[in-house]
Write a protein that holds these residues in place. Sequence first.
Motif, PDB file in Angstrom:
ATOM      1  N   PRO A 181      44.291  41.440  43.172  1.00 58.32           N
ATOM      2  CA  PRO A 181      42.949  42.032  43.090  1.00 58.32           C
ATOM      3  C   PRO A 181      41.989  41.253  42.196  1.00 58.32           C
ATOM      4  N   SER A 182      42.510  40.297  41.431  1.00 58.16           N
ATOM      5  CA  SER A 182      41.672  39.511  40.524  1.00 58.16           C
ATOM      6  C   SER A 182      41.171  38.252  41.220  1.00 58.16           C
ATOM      7  N   ALA A 183      39.855  38.110  41.322  1.00 53.59           N
ATOM      8  CA  ALA A 183      39.280  36.939  41.976  1.00 53.59           C
ATOM      9  C   ALA A 183      39.639  35.649  41.239  1.00 53.59           C
ATOM     10  N   SER A 184      39.730  35.707  39.922  1.00 55.32           N
ATOM     11  CA  SER A 184      40.067  34.499  39.159  1.00 55.32           C
ATOM     12  C   SER A 184      41.506  34.068  39.427  1.00 55.32           C
ATOM     13  N   PHE A 185      42.429  35.030  39.524  1.00 52.56           N
ATOM     14  CA  PHE A 185      43.812  34.684  39.853  1.00 52.56           C
ATOM     15  C   PHE A 185      43.903  34.129  41.272  1.00 52.56           C
ATOM     16  N   VAL A 186      43.177  34.728  42.195  1.00 53.47           N
ATOM     17  CA  VAL A 186      43.184  34.244  43.572  1.00 53.47           C
ATOM     18  C   VAL A 186      42.684  32.807  43.624  1.00 53.47           C
ATOM     19  N   ALA A 187      41.605  32.513  42.907  1.00 51.41           N
ATOM     20  CA  ALA A 187      41.054  31.157  42.902  1.00 51.41           C
ATOM     21  C   ALA A 187      42.064  30.170  42.314  1.00 51.41           C
ATOM     22  N   ALA A 188      42.738  30.570  41.237  1.00 52.69           N
ATOM     23  CA  ALA A 188      43.710  29.686  40.598  1.00 52.69           C
ATOM     24  C   ALA A 188      44.902  29.435  41.518  1.00 52.69           C
ATOM     25  N   THR A 189      45.367  30.473  42.204  1.00 54.83           N
ATOM     26  CA  THR A 189      46.515  30.318  43.084  1.00 54.83           C
ATOM     27  C   THR A 189      46.153  29.504  44.317  1.00 54.83           C
TER      28      THR A 189
END
Length: 223
Positions: A36-44
């Motif tokens: 649900p975290s956009a920052s985690f999605v971007a990093a992954t």
Amino acid sequence: PTQPGLRALDVGCGAGALTQRLVDRLGAGQVSAVDPSASFVAATRQRFPDVDVRCAAAEQLPFLDATFDVVLAQLVVHFMADPVQGLREMARVARPGGTVAACVWDHAGGGGPLASFWRAVREIDPGAVDEGDLPGAREGHLAELCAQAGLDDIVSSSLTVTVGFATFDDWWEPFTLGVGPAGAHVAGLDDAGRTLLRDRCARLLPTGAFHVDASAWCVRART
């Protein structure tokens, strides 16, 4: 999972620790991940450009029914807004006879990796709320949640891992980042409160290099 052709979903992937293991075993084209975290999605996405990584909560997975052979949630269920619905969604996107698996730190039993931190917090403030009441954090509760979600053949177990730290500062620094309940607690303190808590934690832990043993409750179930 190691069989060729298996499709796997990492629910609540964070920065991609479990995603990495799945990619190593199955290949990037067979792995999907959500957070649900956009920052985690971007990093992954940056780490794994060939993995299907989407921004979504466990309670509303953006996949069709019966899409995956294996659906996993590593240290995530206790942060779901609705754990039963999240597990129900994990079961929905798993194929018939597929595997749904999850694990949660043993916060209630004092076996989690943050046990020393929360002990120090309670010594300073006995009324402080720790992570012991989070869903799945006590023995047997994760299996109960899976049963409520309609999963079958539920098998419970525990797993203990050891993490080493070169110095106390290496152990303390993640708490200053504001992540999770522990980070939120530290962020809510003033400078004097943070110093007091840091010093209390330092007294509970060894000097020099040390290791922390941490246990998690695990379940594996079938759809």
